[in-house]
Enzyme design. Structure first.
Site, PDB file in Angstrom:
ATOM      1  N   ARG A  27       0.823  -1.215   0.000  1.00  0.00           N
ATOM      2  CA  ARG A  27       0.000   0.000   0.000  1.00  0.00           C
ATOM      3  C   ARG A  27       0.858   1.266   0.000  1.00  0.00           C
ATOM      4  NH1 ARG A  27      -3.614  -1.626   4.713  1.00  0.00           N
ATOM      5  NH2 ARG A  27      -4.925  -3.292   3.902  1.00  0.00           N
ATOM      6  N   ARG A  31      -3.259   6.533   1.358  1.00  0.00           N
ATOM      7  CA  ARG A  31      -3.814   7.696   2.057  1.00  0.00           C
ATOM      8  C   ARG A  31      -2.842   8.405   2.984  1.00  0.00           C
ATOM      9  NH1 ARG A  31      -9.002   5.311   4.819  1.00  0.00           N
ATOM     10  NH2 ARG A  31      -7.791   3.402   4.659  1.00  0.00           N
ATOM     11  N   ARG A  40      -7.006  11.623  -5.166  1.00  0.00           N
ATOM     12  CA  ARG A  40      -8.234  10.885  -4.812  1.00  0.00           C
ATOM     13  C   ARG A  40      -9.435  11.833  -4.785  1.00  0.00           C
ATOM     14  NH1 ARG A  40     -12.361   9.393  -3.100  1.00  0.00           N
ATOM     15  NH2 ARG A  40     -12.937   7.772  -1.619  1.00  0.00           N
ATOM     16  N   ASP A  77      -6.867  -2.468  -7.310  1.00  0.00           N
ATOM     17  CA  ASP A  77      -7.590  -3.093  -6.214  1.00  0.00           C
ATOM     18  C   ASP A  77      -7.716  -4.582  -6.513  1.00  0.00           C
ATOM     19  OD1 ASP A  77     -10.423  -3.868  -4.804  1.00  0.00           O
ATOM     20  OD2 ASP A  77      -9.417  -2.251  -3.745  1.00  0.00           O
ATOM     21  N   TYR A 154     -15.045 -12.222  -0.621  1.00  0.00           N
ATOM     22  CA  TYR A 154     -15.763 -10.965  -0.879  1.00  0.00           C
ATOM     23  C   TYR A 154     -17.009 -11.210  -1.737  1.00  0.00           C
ATOM     24  CZ  TYR A 154     -11.843  -8.239   0.981  1.00  0.00           C
ATOM     25  OH  TYR A 154     -10.889  -7.693   1.796  1.00  0.00           O
TER      26      TYR A 154
END
Length: 355
Positions: A27, A31, A40, A77, A154
């Site tokens: 990652r 963020r 973003r 992703d 998922y």
């Protein structure tokens, strides 16, 4: 394609000599970087950011402008494949990914088709091509995908889960149906990763985020078996060089020997496993990637350097180690700490690579 100027990562993954231990971060485009948050916001939502090649390329490159990292990892992703299967992926603030059409019946599974990576997932391949061009040989590019079991969790749960009740119920009560679902995902992941290599990815990583929620028996049958099949089906030579494959099962430390036998080149190790023990267990069969606790980046610079020294020491002398966190970097980490970490890894690792 430009000649690769820094091939430390590829050499370490193949257990070849390096001058310093290479380092990248799971990652690493994320963020914790203010410039990422700005892009973003410009994109409007996470899905648009992932599916717009120019924006995905920009955030992939951002960490490399700040830090002396030894690899770029494609910004994408793991749920791109189920999204391309038409399950209606969307993201909600604070809840993470959700699907409007979860997969819970035989009819749902039978309706799934393998997406064409250059059609339904063309935006990912365009991003890979763009990143490779913009990198201009600076460092290698890592492509990735989620493991079939992780994607299935998922898809069946309809999003993230803490108990995995629905997907485990399918696995226990309808094992043949679960195997059908996993087989479709195996085919899709193999095609997707091979397309990333064709587009320019120079190393690959399989993220088995939820393999660690299984029993040892079920891990081998429903997770590892499908990852082994994927590894067997991957393009391992491209542009005149080996394409290394990293396999990472979070909370999978007890299965390192079985994972090492999968045919992969390297194993990701989370912070719950000691690297010294891991190296003793897998010998020279694979390289190891990891494994500092991501929360260590909240500590003082002195304590951070001390821990980096400890991780390097736990692996020991010689090649075959890629420094990374034991999982993804936390969103609230100060970017200055990442600079301290990257520089310390390079500096403190040199003695481990001298004859």
């Amino acid at each position: 394609m430009a000649e690769l100027k820094n091939n430390r990562l590829l050499r370490a993954l193949l257990r070849q000599p390096v001058d310093e231990t290479p380092v990248w971060i799971m990652r690493q485009a994320g963020r914790y970087l203010p410039e990422y948050r700005a892009v973003r916001e410009k994109a409007g939502d996470f899905r648009t950011l992932c599916s717009t090649p120019e924006l995905a390329c920009e955030v992939t490159l951002q960490p490399l402008r700040r830090f002396k990292l030894d690899a770029a990892i494609l910004f994408s992703d793991i749920l791109t494949i189920p999204d391309a299967m038409g399950l209606g992926l969307y993201f909600t603030e604070g809840e993470g990914p959700r699907f409007t059409k979860p997969v819970r019946t035989a009819a749902d599974v039978n309706a799934l088709t393998v997406p064409d990576p250059e059609v339904e997932l063309r935006y990912v391949m365009d991003a890979v091509r763009l990143v490779r061009r913009e990198l201009d040989g600076q460092v290698p590019l890592i492509g990735f995908a989620g493991s079939p079991w992780t994607l299935a969790t998922y898809m069946v749960e309809g999003g993230g889960s803490k108990e995995f009740g629905l997907v485990k119920a399918m696995m226990f009560d309808l094992p043949k149906l679960m195997h059908r679902l996993l087989a479709v995902l195996e085919e899709a992941v193999t095609a997707y990763l091979n397309a990333q290599v064709a587009a320019g990815a120079q190393a690959l990583m399989l993220f088995d985020t939820w393999g660690g929620v299984l029993t040892p028996r079920d891990y081998r049958v429903f997770s590892l078996e499908y990852m082994e099949r994927i590894v067997r089906g991957l393009t391992r030579e491209h542009e005149g060089r080996r394409v290394p494959v990293i396999l990472f099962t979070k909370n999978g430390g007890q299965w390192l020997e079985a994972m090492a036998g999968s045919g992969c080149d390297a194993l990701g190790v989370d912070w719950t496993t000691d690297l010294y023990d891991a190296r003793a267990r897998v010998g020279h069969s694979v390289s190891l990637q990891g494994n500092m606790d991501p929360s260590m980046l909240y500590a003082s610079d002195e304590r951070l350097r001390e821990e980096i020294g400890s991780v390097l020491d736990s692996y020991g002398r010689g090649s075959g180690h890629v420094f990374n966190l034991g999982h993804g970097i936390h969103p609230h980490v100060n970017p200055d700490k990442v600079a301290v970490m990257v520089d310390a890894v390079h500096e403190l690792s040199r003695p481990y690579h001298q004859n």
